[in-house]
Design a protein around this motif. Structure first.
Motif, mmCIF file in Angstrom:
data_model
loop_
_atom_site.group_PDB
_atom_site.id
_atom_site.type_symbol
_atom_site.label_atom_id
_atom_site.label_comp_id
_atom_site.label_asym_id
_atom_site.label_seq_id
_atom_site.Cartn_x
_atom_site.Cartn_y
_atom_site.Cartn_z
ATOM 1 N N HIS A 6 0.804 -1.628 0.287
ATOM 2 C CA HIS A 6 -0.197 -0.253 -0.256
ATOM 3 C C HIS A 6 0.845 1.091 0.208
ATOM 4 N N ARG A 7 2.109 1.338 -0.112
ATOM 5 C CA ARG A 7 3.445 1.975 0.074
ATOM 6 C C ARG A 7 2.153 3.197 1.098
ATOM 7 N N LEU A 8 3.091 3.217 1.745
ATOM 8 C CA LEU A 8 3.019 3.243 3.040
ATOM 9 C C LEU A 8 3.977 3.655 4.467
ATOM 10 N N ASP A 9 3.949 4.744 5.479
ATOM 11 C CA ASP A 9 5.544 5.244 5.928
ATOM 12 C C ASP A 9 5.415 4.357 7.087
ATOM 13 N N GLY A 10 5.816 4.933 8.000
ATOM 14 C CA GLY A 10 6.671 3.687 8.784
ATOM 15 C C GLY A 10 5.001 3.616 10.336
ATOM 16 N N CYS A 11 4.622 4.604 9.538
ATOM 17 C CA CYS A 11 3.378 5.073 10.681
ATOM 18 C C CYS A 11 2.146 4.147 10.357
ATOM 19 N N GLY A 12 2.128 4.636 9.096
ATOM 20 C CA GLY A 12 1.055 3.564 8.250
ATOM 21 C C GLY A 12 0.169 4.445 7.261
ATOM 22 N N LYS A 13 1.096 5.478 7.549
ATOM 23 C CA LYS A 13 0.011 6.845 6.506
ATOM 24 C C LYS A 13 0.873 6.729 5.135
ATOM 25 N N ARG A 14 0.075 7.249 3.860
ATOM 26 C CA ARG A 14 0.391 7.109 2.352
ATOM 27 C C ARG A 14 1.393 8.144 2.293
ATOM 28 N N ARG A 15 2.101 7.463 1.376
ATOM 29 C CA ARG A 15 3.512 8.478 1.236
ATOM 30 C C ARG A 15 3.178 8.848 -0.156
ATOM 31 N N ASP A 16 2.165 9.078 -0.462
ATOM 32 C CA ASP A 16 1.746 9.366 -2.197
ATOM 33 C C ASP A 16 1.059 10.650 -2.602
#
Ligand SMILES: [Zn+2]
Length: 120
Positions: free
Chosen positions: A93-103
């Motif tokens: 899902h292309r998430l960052d380490g905190c579970g947020k979308r990066r794009d």
């Protein structure tokens, strides 16, 4: 804080819920720090070219999992499974380490005194 984490975490939580749990824990930590009057060391920040208090990076899902292991909420096997599952989900899902979308635009930390300077 750790008791709070134990209370709120469950094996049935989705990764999305884990992400918001991380967010709550990060807020909780900031609040605790403020209440105790603890301040981080001052630093020169290259991001905003000013001197301000060093901010702790947000709590990531991975650090959450390891904290749960330390408290004995999960065992080593469960930790390994969760960690692997999270890594897979995160990449998918292309998430960052905190579970947020990066794009998605607008998810970058705001350039205020509260911004964080963690590598993502
Ligand atoms: Zn800064």
């Amino acid at each position: 804080m750790l008791a709070e984490l134990q209370k709120q975490w469950g094996k049935t939580l989705s990764w999305e819920e884990c992400g918001s749990l991380c967010e709550r824990m990060t807020e909780f930590r900031t609040k605790l720090k403020l209440e105790k009057g603890l301040r981080g060391p001052m630093m020169h920040c290259r991001q905003c070219n000013a001197v301000h208090e060093m901010r702790l990076p947000p709590i990531t899902i991975r650090s959450l999992l390891f904290a749960l292991r330390k408290q004995g909420v999960v065992c080593d096997t469960e930790l390994a499974q969760l960690d692997a599952a999270w890594k897979r989900y995160r990449a998918q899902h292309r998430l960052d380490g905190c579970g947020k979308r990066r794009d998605v635009p607008g998810t970058a930390p705001p350039a205020s005194a509260d911004h964080v300077h963690s590598p993502r």
